[in-house]
Design a protein around this motif. Structure first.
Motif, PDB file in Angstrom:
ATOM      1  N   ALA A  41      17.889  -3.540  -0.534  1.00 37.27           N
ATOM      2  CA  ALA A  41      19.119  -2.917  -0.203  1.00 37.27           C
ATOM      3  C   ALA A  41      19.737  -2.632  -1.716  1.00 37.27           C
ATOM      4  N   CYS A  42      20.490  -1.619  -1.689  1.00 38.32           N
ATOM      5  CA  CYS A  42      20.982  -1.209  -3.094  1.00 38.32           C
ATOM      6  C   CYS A  42      22.014  -2.297  -3.508  1.00 38.32           C
ATOM      7  N   GLN A  43      21.788  -2.340  -4.959  1.00 40.42           N
ATOM      8  CA  GLN A  43      22.621  -3.788  -5.455  1.00 40.42           C
ATOM      9  C   GLN A  43      23.575  -3.373  -6.290  1.00 40.42           C
ATOM     10  N   LYS A  44      23.661  -2.597  -7.377  1.00 40.44           N
ATOM     11  CA  LYS A  44      24.375  -1.994  -8.529  1.00 40.44           C
ATOM     12  C   LYS A  44      24.191  -0.799  -8.845  1.00 40.44           C
ATOM     13  N   ALA A  96      27.083   2.201   0.722  1.00 44.75           N
ATOM     14  CA  ALA A  96      25.845   1.293   0.933  1.00 44.75           C
ATOM     15  C   ALA A  96      24.767   2.122   0.831  1.00 44.75           C
ATOM     16  N   GLY A  97      23.624   1.341   0.750  1.00 45.02           N
ATOM     17  CA  GLY A  97      22.235   2.082   0.576  1.00 45.02           C
ATOM     18  C   GLY A  97      20.798   1.216   0.617  1.00 45.02           C
ATOM     19  N   ILE A  98      19.750   1.793   0.619  1.00 48.01           N
ATOM     20  CA  ILE A  98      18.520   1.285   0.733  1.00 48.01           C
ATOM     21  C   ILE A  98      17.830   1.771  -0.656  1.00 48.01           C
ATOM     22  N   SER A  99      17.244   0.892  -1.394  1.00 46.66           N
ATOM     23  CA  SER A  99      16.494   1.549  -2.697  1.00 46.66           C
ATOM     24  C   SER A  99      15.135   1.755  -2.498  1.00 46.66           C
ATOM     25  N   GLU A 100      14.720   0.907  -1.369  1.00 45.78           N
ATOM     26  CA  GLU A 100      13.334   1.005  -1.273  1.00 45.78           C
ATOM     27  C   GLU A 100      12.631   0.487  -0.314  1.00 45.78           C
ATOM     28  N   ILE A 101      11.671   0.993   0.475  1.00 43.08           N
ATOM     29  CA  ILE A 101      11.004   0.343   1.602  1.00 43.08           C
ATOM     30  C   ILE A 101       9.627   0.052   1.291  1.00 43.08           C
ATOM     31  N   TYR A 102       8.958  -1.182   1.115  1.00 44.23           N
ATOM     32  CA  TYR A 102       7.479  -1.271   1.014  1.00 44.23           C
ATOM     33  C   TYR A 102       6.807  -1.591   2.212  1.00 44.23           C
ATOM     34  N   PHE A 103       5.734  -1.156   2.384  1.00 46.60           N
ATOM     35  CA  PHE A 103       4.748  -1.478   3.495  1.00 46.60           C
ATOM     36  C   PHE A 103       3.535  -2.138   3.085  1.00 46.60           C
ATOM     37  N   TYR A 104       3.130  -3.259   3.529  1.00 49.46           N
ATOM     38  CA  TYR A 104       2.287  -4.446   3.206  1.00 49.46           C
ATOM     39  C   TYR A 104       1.124  -4.427   4.261  1.00 49.46           C
ATOM     40  N   SER A 105      -0.196  -4.202   4.010  1.00 53.37           N
ATOM     41  CA  SER A 105      -1.362  -4.473   4.828  1.00 53.37           C
ATOM     42  C   SER A 105      -2.031  -5.835   4.389  1.00 53.37           C
ATOM     43  N   LEU A 106      -2.987  -6.366   5.137  1.00 50.80           N
ATOM     44  CA  LEU A 106      -3.671  -7.371   4.897  1.00 50.80           C
ATOM     45  C   LEU A 106      -4.982  -7.077   4.022  1.00 50.80           C
ATOM     46  N   ILE A 156       0.844  -1.093  -0.113  1.00 51.35           N
ATOM     47  CA  ILE A 156       0.039  -0.023   0.006  1.00 51.35           C
ATOM     48  C   ILE A 156       0.917   1.244   0.062  1.00 51.35           C
ATOM     49  N   ALA A 157       2.286   1.114   0.294  1.00 52.03           N
ATOM     50  CA  ALA A 157       3.080   2.169   0.123  1.00 52.03           C
ATOM     51  C   ALA A 157       4.543   1.905  -0.138  1.00 52.03           C
ATOM     52  N   ALA A 158       5.108   2.898  -0.615  1.00 46.51           N
ATOM     53  CA  ALA A 158       6.552   2.819  -0.721  1.00 46.51           C
ATOM     54  C   ALA A 158       7.159   4.145  -0.256  1.00 46.51           C
ATOM     55  N   VAL A 159       8.522   4.160  -0.313  1.00 43.25           N
ATOM     56  CA  VAL A 159       9.081   5.333   0.064  1.00 43.25           C
ATOM     57  C   VAL A 159       8.831   6.211  -1.069  1.00 43.25           C
ATOM     58  N   ASP A 160       9.153   5.999  -2.117  1.00 45.25           N
ATOM     59  CA  ASP A 160       8.678   6.771  -3.365  1.00 45.25           C
ATOM     60  C   ASP A 160       8.523   5.755  -4.739  1.00 45.25           C
ATOM     61  N   GLY A 161       8.295   4.576  -4.517  1.00 47.52           N
ATOM     62  CA  GLY A 161       7.866   3.710  -5.432  1.00 47.52           C
ATOM     63  C   GLY A 161       8.841   3.496  -6.533  1.00 47.52           C
ATOM     64  N   MET A 221      19.621  -9.395   6.753  1.00 48.06           N
ATOM     65  CA  MET A 221      19.663  -9.556   5.486  1.00 48.06           C
ATOM     66  C   MET A 221      20.715 -10.628   5.146  1.00 48.06           C
ATOM     67  N   GLU A 222      20.069 -11.853   4.986  1.00 51.69           N
ATOM     68  CA  GLU A 222      20.818 -12.901   4.574  1.00 51.69           C
ATOM     69  C   GLU A 222      21.987 -12.849   3.430  1.00 51.69           C
ATOM     70  N   SER A 223      23.119 -13.384   3.650  1.00 46.37           N
ATOM     71  CA  SER A 223      24.375 -13.430   2.554  1.00 46.37           C
ATOM     72  C   SER A 223      23.543 -13.385   1.421  1.00 46.37           C
ATOM     73  N   GLY A 224      23.873 -12.611   0.161  1.00 47.40           N
ATOM     74  CA  GLY A 224      23.391 -12.364  -0.998  1.00 47.40           C
ATOM     75  C   GLY A 224      22.049 -11.934  -1.419  1.00 47.40           C
ATOM     76  N   ALA A 225      21.294 -11.736  -0.220  1.00 48.23           N
ATOM     77  CA  ALA A 225      19.953 -11.438  -0.322  1.00 48.23           C
ATOM     78  C   ALA A 225      19.965  -9.690  -0.541  1.00 48.23           C
ATOM     79  N   SER A 226      19.083  -9.512  -1.571  1.00 49.22           N
ATOM     80  CA  SER A 226      18.773  -8.142  -1.816  1.00 49.22           C
ATOM     81  C   SER A 226      17.789  -7.439  -0.834  1.00 49.22           C
ATOM     82  N   SER A 227      16.873  -8.215  -0.160  1.00 49.49           N
ATOM     83  CA  SER A 227      16.092  -7.643   0.794  1.00 49.49           C
ATOM     84  C   SER A 227      15.858  -8.359   2.161  1.00 49.49           C
ATOM     85  N   GLY A 228      15.418  -7.335   2.984  1.00 49.59           N
ATOM     86  CA  GLY A 228      15.149  -8.029   4.354  1.00 49.59           C
ATOM     87  C   GLY A 228      13.625  -8.059   4.704  1.00 49.59           C
ATOM     88  N   ILE A 229      12.963  -8.923   5.286  1.00 45.33           N
ATOM     89  CA  ILE A 229      11.565  -8.459   5.486  1.00 45.33           C
ATOM     90  C   ILE A 229      11.313  -8.640   6.890  1.00 45.33           C
TER      91      ILE A 229
END
Length: 128
Positions: free
Chosen positions: A45-48, A117-127, A6-11, A76-84
């Protein structure tokens, strides 16, 4: 029930919050105006770098503080591009702080790193 974003930092994953690992200010603060109760937060996470071969330093451990009081670790697991972060109970969220606690990589992962290092996006999910 299914979750819906339903939302992202900037999509836009092409924009990012980027910092040098030596920076003391490794905290991103977000104020939200969402009426839905949030169940899950996904942090990408920022990847490339967009115009080049260089990769960002991987994020390993984040701390997410919700509404100035509830604090949760996000690994953030090794090699993972996102954390939940899945909340035990959905809640209204109006304030989020994401603090980067640790970063790191195997030497073979960092051959072309720009030292950022950096964060490329944050998503917020609702039920639903």
């Amino acid at each position: 029930k299914e979750c819906k974003a339903i939302a992202a930092v900037d999509g836009n994953e092409a924009t990012a919050w980027v910092f040098k690992p030596s920076s003391k200010k490794r905290k991103l603060t977000i104020r939200l105006n969402i009426k839905d109760k949030i169940q899950t937060i996904q942090i990408l996470a920022c990847q490339k770098l967009r115009n080049g071969p260089a990769y960002f330093i991987p994020l390993r451990l984040l701390e997410v503080k919700i509404n100035h009081k509830n604090t949760f670790p996000v690994i953030m697991e090794s090699g993972a591009s996102s954390g939940i972060l899945r909340l035990d109970e959905a809640m209204r969220i109006y304030h989020v702080e994401v603090r980067v606690l640790t970063m790191g990589a195997k030497p073979e992962e960092m051959t072309d790193s720009p030292g950022l290092a950096g964060i490329s996006e944050i998503y917020f999910y609702s039920l639903d």
